[in-house]
Design an enzyme around this catalytic site. Structure first.
Site, mmCIF file in Angstrom:
data_model
loop_
_atom_site.group_PDB
_atom_site.id
_atom_site.type_symbol
_atom_site.label_atom_id
_atom_site.label_comp_id
_atom_site.label_asym_id
_atom_site.label_seq_id
_atom_site.Cartn_x
_atom_site.Cartn_y
_atom_site.Cartn_z
ATOM 1 N N GLY A 189 0.812 -1.205 0.000
ATOM 2 C CA GLY A 189 0.000 0.000 0.000
ATOM 3 C C GLY A 189 0.848 1.259 0.000
ATOM 4 O O GLY A 189 1.948 1.319 -0.551
ATOM 5 N N GLY A 190 0.341 2.287 0.689
ATOM 6 C CA GLY A 190 1.028 3.568 0.743
ATOM 7 C C GLY A 190 2.404 3.479 1.371
ATOM 8 O O GLY A 190 3.273 4.325 1.098
ATOM 9 N N GLY A 424 22.552 11.284 -31.123
ATOM 10 C CA GLY A 424 22.072 11.923 -29.907
ATOM 11 C C GLY A 424 22.591 11.268 -28.644
ATOM 12 O O GLY A 424 22.763 11.934 -27.612
ATOM 13 N N ALA A 425 22.851 9.957 -28.698
ATOM 14 C CA ALA A 425 23.360 9.264 -27.513
ATOM 15 C C ALA A 425 24.740 9.799 -27.133
ATOM 16 O O ALA A 425 25.077 9.883 -25.948
ATOM 17 C CB ALA A 425 23.417 7.761 -27.773
#
Length: 534
Positions: A189-190, A424-425
């Site tokens: 859960g949280g 771009g890498a």
């Protein structure tokens, strides 16, 4: 002015404590012993039967012998109703305090699963809040040993508010002190969001799980059937989700590795990482590097072997070892100083960048920058991974995370192109154009927009198609492209590489460069904070 007369109190009305101080001390010791004992031998045996240690046993393994100081040992909850009025054990299910790891201050809290299953209530949360506040004020790392069943249902919204207080403190401490979460049991859960907000997550196979909604809820809502380990076990989070940075087979090994990690981290963001003496000469030549990296750019090799050659005594700690294999994130030492290595891994997908690799490297770069750890980037990258799934999955946005992290980093930054660095890498992996302090390359480097074959197919497509012998013409054009635009000194001639170095001297060059950069000071524009591509 009226005189005020002092009169002695009536002995009959004064409280009388008939216990001798020695009796009071004995009673206190008995109470503390009861608090340390938790809920008794049966609960301890049940914990051991699951292959798990108790909270105090874990703290003893984590901290140096005899250094633990506990706070709020006698704290108990004040809730009444729903069966809690008769169950008010000391510590309220969490042990908090401070101690030392390798002689350096560390704060810690550990859930005690034997008490309320380690579930968090109001008093439990307030103890954690206190120790987190103390860690932030003292400027020392915080380690949480997690083994709890979530919020204490009997305390309702008070328990939920307790989690909110933890999350806000995790965020306030981010980039200020190192935060390490060690998962030694369930976390559902949280409660799972606190570890996700920390710098590193350790998990143990077979006994630790993390998930937002459990298997039963998932089956009810979606019809899917899955076990707890299949949903949120250690290997799942280490290799699939990327939530866990480290995974081990037992608690003892796990906690020993936490100690090792702490030995490489500064206490806070105002300090440098601790130096360590080394017998490994800074001028050592790495002869093996000449044979480790093939000159053929299409042949794979293990970049770990390169890092092992460069690092002091060949020792390093790999982060996210089982996730996003095409990039390596490693903490190691050069001449005793801690360094963060970000490296392409040609052994996996040829070392391309994809969504997981971009996220993995971005998080590591950001952490190193937060805690004054210099960055060394080793490049052998052919570009970003092409594909519809990558584009639809947001490779532009996720790749921008790595770009943002590097551009925003103010620590010393050095990049080394070992072999190929395309498109771009190349830019994203800490090129000179985005702020690398020093850029080096081996004589085998190929820095270009793309590989020669792909480039020729674009720029000379018509000439090749019109030739009498297309294949011969294509081969000639590829050689010409390589000779003119991809030779090892092309980038150096244009100032984009500071030097082309002998691979054997890489270690000594890095060490001398880092010595020069150790006093680097870089200011960012004044702002509340940046807006990274989340």
């Amino acid at each position: 002015m009226t005189d005020v007369m002092w009169t002695a109190p009536d002995p009959a009305e004064a409280p009388v404590n008939r216990k001798h101080p020695r009796e009071q001390v004995a009673e206190l010791l008995d109470t503390r012993e009861l608090a340390r004992g938790g809920t008794g031998d049966r609960a301890t045996a049940a914990q051991h039967a699951k292959g798990k240690l108790t909270a105090r046993e874990r703290i003893e393994l984590l901290l140096d012998d005899g250094t633990f100081t506990e706070v709020e040992q006698l704290r108990r909850h004040r809730a009444t109703g729903f069966g809690l009025e008769d169950k008010r054990p000391y510590t309220d299910g969490v042990v908090t305090g401070w101690g030392e790891v390798h002689g350096r201050l560390v704060f810690v809290y550990a859930h005690d699963f034997r008490i309320f299953g380690g579930a968090l209530g109001e008093a439990h949360a307030q103890k954690i809040h206190k120790i987190m506040d103390m860690a932030i004020r003292a400027g020392a790392p915080l380690v949480s040993l997690n083994d709890g069943a979530g919020a204490r249902i009997q305390e309702g919204v008070s328990a939920l508010a307790g989690y909110g207080g933890i999350f806000s403190r995790n965020t306030r401490a981010s980039g200020v002190i190192p935060q390490i979460s060690v998962m030694l049991g369930p976390c559902a859960g949280g409660a799972a969001y606190s570890p996700a907000l920390t710098d590193f997550v350790f998990m143990v196979r077979g006994t630790s799980q993390m998930f937002i909604t459990g298997p039963d809820v998932i089956h009810t809502v979606t019809g899917e059937r899955v076990t707890q380990n299949g949903l949120g076990g250690a290997d799942v989070h280490a290799s699939v989700s990327g939530v866990a940075h480290f995974v081990y087979d037992d608690e003892q090994t796990c906690l020993e590795e936490v100690r090792y990690l702490l030995s490489m981290l500064p206490l806070n963001n105002r300090e440098l990482p601790p130096a360590a003496p080394t017998s490994d000469s800074p001028d050592r030549l790495c002869e093996a590097l000449l044979d480790l990296v093939p000159s053929d750019s299409n042949r794979p090799y293990d970049m770990r072997a390169v890092i092992e050659e460069l690092a002091d005594e060949g020792e390093y700690l790999e982060v996210h070892e089982h996730w996003a294999h095409n990039v390596l994130c490693v903490l190691a030492r050069l001449d005793g100083q801690v360094v963060g290595f970000v490296a392409s891994q040609p052994q996996w997908l040829a070392g391309v960048l994809d969504i997981p690799a971009s996220e993995k490297a971005a998080g590591f770069v950001q952490f190193c920058d937060s805690f004054n750890i210099p960055l060394v980037t080793l490049l052998d990258v052919p570009g970003f991974l092409p594909g519809v799934d990558q584009e639809h999955g947001g490779i532009i946005r996720h790749g921008a995370k790595l770009l943002y992290a590097y551009c925003n980093a103010t620590v010393p930054r050095i990049s080394v192109v070992l072999r190929k660095a395309y498109g771009g890498a190349y830019i994203v992996m800490d090129s000179r154009s985005i702020g690398s302090d020093l850029a080096y390359a081996w004589p085998t480097n190929e820095i270009a927009v793309m590989g020669a074959e792909g480039a020729v197919d674009v720029v000379a497509r018509r000439e090749i198609a019109a030739a009498d012998h297309p294949e011969t013409t294509r081969a000639r054009k590829i050689r010409e492209y390589r000779d003119e635009l991809m030779h090892p000194y092309y980038a150096a001639e244009r100032g984009l590489v500071d030097d082309v170095i002998d691979p054997r001297e890489t270690r000594s060059v890095l060490i001398s460069s880092l010595r020069m950069l150790c006093r680097k000071h870089a200011d960012l524009p004044q702002r509340k904070h940046g807006n990274p591509p989340i």
